[in-house]
Design a protein around this motif. Sequence first.
Motif, PDB file in Angstrom:
ATOM      1  N   GLU A 325      37.027  44.879  35.035  1.00 28.74           N
ATOM      2  CA  GLU A 325      35.826  44.863  34.203  1.00 28.74           C
ATOM      3  C   GLU A 325      35.641  43.505  33.541  1.00 28.74           C
ATOM      4  O   GLU A 325      34.521  43.007  33.388  1.00 28.74           O
ATOM      5  CB  GLU A 325      35.936  45.947  33.133  1.00 28.74           C
ATOM      6  CG  GLU A 325      34.685  46.191  32.343  1.00 28.74           C
ATOM      7  CD  GLU A 325      33.593  46.884  33.134  1.00 28.74           C
ATOM      8  OE1 GLU A 325      32.408  46.568  32.909  1.00 28.74           O
ATOM      9  OE2 GLU A 325      33.937  47.735  33.992  1.00 28.74           O
ATOM     10  N   LEU A 326      36.752  42.868  33.204  1.00 23.87           N
ATOM     11  CA  LEU A 326      36.709  41.601  32.476  1.00 23.87           C
ATOM     12  C   LEU A 326      36.421  40.416  33.392  1.00 23.87           C
ATOM     13  O   LEU A 326      35.651  39.509  33.038  1.00 23.87           O
ATOM     14  CB  LEU A 326      38.044  41.395  31.755  1.00 23.87           C
ATOM     15  CG  LEU A 326      38.194  40.224  30.788  1.00 23.87           C
ATOM     16  CD1 LEU A 326      37.160  40.305  29.666  1.00 23.87           C
ATOM     17  CD2 LEU A 326      39.609  40.217  30.198  1.00 23.87           C
ATOM     18  N   PHE A 327      37.039  40.424  34.591  1.00 21.89           N
ATOM     19  CA  PHE A 327      36.963  39.247  35.460  1.00 21.89           C
ATOM     20  C   PHE A 327      36.183  39.466  36.751  1.00 21.89           C
ATOM     21  O   PHE A 327      35.883  38.502  37.455  1.00 21.89           O
ATOM     22  CB  PHE A 327      38.379  38.781  35.817  1.00 21.89           C
ATOM     23  CG  PHE A 327      39.217  38.388  34.637  1.00 21.89           C
ATOM     24  CD1 PHE A 327      38.962  37.226  33.933  1.00 21.89           C
ATOM     25  CD2 PHE A 327      40.271  39.200  34.225  1.00 21.89           C
ATOM     26  CE1 PHE A 327      39.731  36.862  32.839  1.00 21.89           C
ATOM     27  CE2 PHE A 327      41.054  38.851  33.133  1.00 21.89           C
ATOM     28  CZ  PHE A 327      40.778  37.682  32.434  1.00 21.89           C
ATOM     29  N   GLY A 328      35.897  40.715  37.101  1.00 25.18           N
ATOM     30  CA  GLY A 328      35.192  40.987  38.349  1.00 25.18           C
ATOM     31  C   GLY A 328      36.017  41.857  39.275  1.00 25.18           C
ATOM     32  O   GLY A 328      37.246  41.748  39.336  1.00 25.18           O
ATOM     33  N   GLU A 329      35.337  42.706  40.004  1.00 26.12           N
ATOM     34  CA  GLU A 329      35.992  43.697  40.855  1.00 26.12           C
ATOM     35  C   GLU A 329      36.944  43.066  41.867  1.00 26.12           C
ATOM     36  O   GLU A 329      38.023  43.590  42.146  1.00 26.12           O
ATOM     37  CB  GLU A 329      34.919  44.521  41.584  1.00 26.12           C
ATOM     38  CG  GLU A 329      35.463  45.660  42.418  1.00 26.12           C
ATOM     39  CD  GLU A 329      36.068  46.776  41.577  1.00 26.12           C
ATOM     40  OE1 GLU A 329      36.973  47.474  42.076  1.00 26.12           O
ATOM     41  OE2 GLU A 329      35.625  46.938  40.414  1.00 26.12           O
TER      42      GLU A 329
END
Length: 414
Positions: A325-329
């Motif tokens: 969620e923070l950095f990308g899937e």
Amino acid sequence: MTEPAVVARLTREITSGIEPGGLAGFYQDLHRHPELSFQEHRTAAKLALRLREAGYRVTEGVARTGVVGVLANGDGPVVWLRGDMDALPVREATGLPYASTVDGVMHACGHDLHVTWLAAAAEALAAARETWSGTLVVVGQPAEEAGGGAAAMVADGIHVRFPRPDVLFGQHVAPGLAGFYPHTPGLTLSASDDVDVVVHGVGGHGSRPESTVDPVVTAAYIVTRLQTVVAREVAATESVVLTVGSFHAGTSANIIPAEARLALNVRTRDTRARERVLAAIRRVVEGECAAAGCPAAPEVTVHAGCPNTVNDAALDGEIAAVHRELFGEQTVFDFGQALGSEDFSLLAPPGVPYDYWYVTSTPAAVWEAAPGEEPREKFEGVPGNHSPLFAPDPDVLVPGVRTLVSAALSRLTG
């Protein structure tokens, strides 16, 4: 656990003011001044000062050079964040402007990054304490490289002198194109044991070998025979590494010495395989010494090192979801089981879940220049941990703080 989207949003908010330049000075200073296991006095003092200034109750000298900071912030769970501090006996060859100033000692495993991440995460969480409730314990661990730091902290009472954790988090910088955050549920790192072997012979003059029992020849046979243990006594489905890392004997070309010493390392993932390999080592050593007619039985001493690191699968899944969620899937993937070893898990009391993940750090230019087309090929071609060329991308400074902050916030009551 707080919802991943909520944790990610809050993490972005409380780390929004962190800039790479603000962390770089501290990180580069640590890199210039590496310290070996149980000698991390300067590093520990730097960490302790930052924790104290952020409002933590700080205890220094835990297990000689360890640091523990405690920030009690109301009712809620107790979260431990751990970072290791020691460097390696490696002569740096990076050519960096902030390269080590200590000859023969280098932060070749990235523990300078770990301390920087830990200090900055602790400061960010302290500054945003109105957003969470609970107790945060920050652990600066000595001597991970020597393999005794975590055990020493436990022996020094870390589990009784400080609030007992409900959860323990740790991370490690790793080779791989910067910008990824690998997670592995369950077994992620292997057990490691060191074995010391002393072969007793009969010394004498090199011109009269018939009057001696040459321990050099016997030890050489042992080294050769040990190569068959994994190849012929371990199933192909099991992962075991047996290394003879040190062979010392004699002082002069024309003197047959009275003893030879070997130092071995064994890495295993399965308890039964470990027991089988250690028994095979003893059998091989004793058998070769008997065949050579050694005057005394050999000495075989096993030093239990690091246990397997086994992430709590549910916890790892939750933290991986936060990092996605923070950095990308696409930035989070399963790193798989590695034969590297860590003593991190010893800091978790029995029954306490822990999670340990990675932050990849190879600069894009270095990654692109590495031979091969597939990621696995390139991974093998870039400098890794313990290499004199290991030089993480400074761009991982801020993300490595956010991984720790977000993990802590996932458990601290909002």
